[in-house]
Motif scaffolding. Structure first.
Motif, PDB file in Angstrom:
ATOM      1  N   GLN A  38      16.854  56.340  -2.578  1.00  0.00           N
ATOM      2  CA  GLN A  38      16.383  57.694  -3.035  1.00  0.00           C
ATOM      3  C   GLN A  38      17.100  58.717  -2.190  1.00  0.00           C
ATOM      4  O   GLN A  38      17.112  59.789  -2.437  1.00  0.00           O
ATOM      5  CB  GLN A  38      14.760  57.760  -2.639  1.00  0.00           C
ATOM      6  CG  GLN A  38      13.831  56.875  -3.452  1.00  0.00           C
ATOM      7  CD  GLN A  38      13.988  56.890  -4.806  1.00  0.00           C
ATOM      8  OE1 GLN A  38      14.354  58.023  -5.515  1.00  0.00           O
ATOM      9  NE2 GLN A  38      14.004  55.832  -5.668  1.00  0.00           N
ATOM     10  N   ILE A  40      19.948  61.238  -0.685  1.00  0.00           N
ATOM     11  CA  ILE A  40      21.036  61.806  -1.168  1.00  0.00           C
ATOM     12  C   ILE A  40      22.208  61.348  -0.757  1.00  0.00           C
ATOM     13  O   ILE A  40      22.276  60.916   0.660  1.00  0.00           O
ATOM     14  CB  ILE A  40      20.864  63.249  -0.992  1.00  0.00           C
ATOM     15  CG1 ILE A  40      19.786  63.835  -1.663  1.00  0.00           C
ATOM     16  CG2 ILE A  40      22.173  63.953  -1.696  1.00  0.00           C
ATOM     17  CD1 ILE A  40      19.294  65.288  -1.271  1.00  0.00           C
ATOM     18  N   SER A  41      23.264  60.851  -1.474  1.00  0.00           N
ATOM     19  CA  SER A  41      24.561  60.215  -0.737  1.00  0.00           C
ATOM     20  C   SER A  41      25.407  61.147  -0.124  1.00  0.00           C
ATOM     21  O   SER A  41      26.367  61.704  -0.662  1.00  0.00           O
ATOM     22  CB  SER A  41      25.215  59.425  -1.856  1.00  0.00           C
ATOM     23  OG  SER A  41      25.541  60.386  -3.101  1.00  0.00           O
ATOM     24  N   PRO A  73      28.542  53.465  -3.667  1.00  0.00           N
ATOM     25  CA  PRO A  73      27.242  54.290  -4.031  1.00  0.00           C
ATOM     26  C   PRO A  73      26.234  53.738  -3.822  1.00  0.00           C
ATOM     27  O   PRO A  73      26.067  52.354  -4.012  1.00  0.00           O
ATOM     28  CB  PRO A  73      27.668  54.715  -5.572  1.00  0.00           C
ATOM     29  CG  PRO A  73      28.515  53.847  -6.089  1.00  0.00           C
ATOM     30  CD  PRO A  73      29.269  53.169  -4.958  1.00  0.00           C
ATOM     31  N   ASP A  75      22.437  52.180  -4.730  1.00  0.00           N
ATOM     32  CA  ASP A  75      21.884  51.725  -6.047  1.00  0.00           C
ATOM     33  C   ASP A  75      22.699  51.170  -7.242  1.00  0.00           C
ATOM     34  O   ASP A  75      22.445  51.100  -8.265  1.00  0.00           O
ATOM     35  CB  ASP A  75      20.849  52.773  -6.544  1.00  0.00           C
ATOM     36  CG  ASP A  75      19.480  52.348  -7.069  1.00  0.00           C
ATOM     37  OD1 ASP A  75      19.117  51.172  -6.710  1.00  0.00           O
ATOM     38  OD2 ASP A  75      18.790  52.943  -8.033  1.00  0.00           O
TER      39      ASP A  75
END
Lengths: 182, 277
Positions: A38, A40-41, A73, A75
């Motif tokens: 969840q 933010i990357s 990245p 997920d």
């Protein structure tokens, strides 16, 4: 190709390793860290502040270039499509993880064989152990961060319980090892 | 099923299997991403506890029921409702107002898997008062996944997460008003599915079948190699009206494809493009 995998307690070591790579270090490095899906990357931006190398968060079919640091990245699983590009995958979690270190280590071994170095750092789950064995069975080199030094020893310890590593090293030794590869 | 099987699969093995499948059943996996395809096959061998790669090939060639199961397992159906809430917020705030100007709205969910995304879109259109003049086509190559999608019944255990996604995506209603809880399942309101047409369509081999103002294809292209991605993007281009929108997954991009010059990314980092030529 160098793949560095880790989970809880590994980020500072990743900062240290990337921070000590010289600007002309040209072996591509892939970082696989367990992260909050969840969140933010921002990991790539964060890493970019620690190293002179170019840091990129992977998009699907991203080309692999010399002298770049790639970040998986959140997920997605990160795979190697071939020697020159990555491929992403949104299939089931492995070891409760996506990205899974096992998945990326195995895919790296399929594509790079003996031209692969996989380094497993601190963490609180057993992801990476199976992948390291697979890498060794494909003639790649496996390196495990010494459980004595790792912030969370479970992950490196599991890797050593489930198989052998070519090298068990402290972080300064891992750094020397990486520099000798270039 | 975390522990992968010890059976080693070579590139040649995969090519042989892909040829068998194509000749016997007509499904063409030759331009799938090899890396993902290999993982699906390794997973299949593990969950079915097959003794060898030869056994897999034999069963694929000779047992149609088993092959149906193989198709189901090869296609990744992992999905959720309102996945990536920030994305759906943009759909709600920036795309739906444009769609509202059309007398009749046509949307295509290509590779819809078990349907969570098409129901999500139906909810957004309903809340905008547009569902009555919309038609949503939801297609997939996997008949078993489509059958689930048609039913509109999803695990109740997911609803907390979906409800959170819904609110993060700008939803203001009570998400639970869209389904009826029944034991361990949530059965979605049939008024949502009335405007959805489910159909089998294979992006690899089938053609454009209509024109749309919005096409969703999220986390499907990642399973294809670059050639096939390019062909499928051409198919979308042929199926999209001028000024229409193309929405891909968060880590997918059209920048390396031949259609790229005709499209403009609409907002920041979300993967939504508008056809401008």
């Amino acid at each position: 190709m160098i793949i560095i995998g880790g989970s809880a307690g590994s980020l500072q070591v990743v900062f240290y390793l990337l921070g000590n790579c010289p600007p002309d270090f040209d072996i591509p490095i892939l970082i696989v860290l367990h992260r909050d899906p969840q969140g933010i990357s921002r990991l790539a931006e964060l890493l970019a502040t620690k190293t002179t190398l170019t840091v990129k968060e992977i998009e699907d079919k991203e080309p692999i270039e010399k002298g770049c640091v790639y970040v998986c990245p959140p997920d997605y699983h990160t795979l190697f499509e071939d020697e020159s590009s990555f491929s992403l995958d949104y299939s089931e979690k492995i070891n409760f993880s996506r990205p899974s270190i096992d998945v990326t280590f195995r895919s790296g071994a399929d594509v790079f064989g003996n031209r692969l170095v996989c380094i497993l750092l601190s963490g609180a789950n057993a992801d990476g152990a199976d992948g390291l064995n697979y890498v060794r069975s494909h003639s790649g080199i496996s390196v495990v961060h010494s459980p004595e030094e790792a912030e969370v020893r479970y992950m490196p310890e599991q890797a050593l319980l489930q198989g052998k590593a070519d090298h068990v090293l402290r972080k300064d030794e891992i750094m020397q090892f990486i520099l000798r590869l270039a | 099923m975390d522990k992968p099987s010890d059976i080693q699969i070579t590139e040649e093995d995969l090519t042989l299997l892909i040829n068998d499948i194509h000749l016997t059943h007509g499904y063409d996996f030759s331009d799938y991403s090899r890396a993902s395809f290999r993982r699906r096959i390794e997973r299949l061998i593990t969950i079915d506890q097959l003794s060898s790669f030869a056994e897999l090939r034999y069963r694929v060639r000779t047992d149609p029921a088993y092959f149906a199961h193989v198709v189901e397992e090869i296609s990744v159906t992992v999905t959720e409702m309102l996945r990536d809430p920030a994305f759906y917020k943009i759909v709600r705030n920036n795309i739906i107002p444009v769609l509202a100007t059309y007398p009749f709205i046509k949307v295509w969910h290509a590779g819809c898997a078990t349907g969570e995304e098409v129901y999500s879109m139906a909810i957004l259109l309903k809340e905008a008062g547009l569902l009555h003049k919309s038609l949503l086509y939801a297609t997939d190559m996997n008949p078993a996944a489509l059958a689930k999608a048609r039913k509109g019944i999803f695990p109740l255990s997911q609803m907390q997460q979906y409800s959170r996604n819904y609110m993060l995506a700008g939803g203001t209603q009570d998400f639970s008003s869209y389904y009826t809880a029944n034991y361990h399942f949530a059965s979605f309101d049939s008024r949502l599915s009335e405007k959805i047409i489910f159909a089998q369509h294979n992006l690899v081999t089938d053609f454009s079948f209509n024109s749309f103002q919005l096409i969703f294809c999220r986390n499907v292209l990642i399973y294809f190699n670059k050639d096939l991605q390019n062909r499928v993007l051409k198919l979308f281009d042929d199926s999209l009206e001028f000024n229409g929108f193309l929405a891909l997954g968060t880590k997918e991009n059209i920048r390396f494809s031949s259609i790229a010059p005709n499209y403009k990314q609409i907002i920041g980092r979300e993967k939504i493009w508008r056809k401008i030529k």
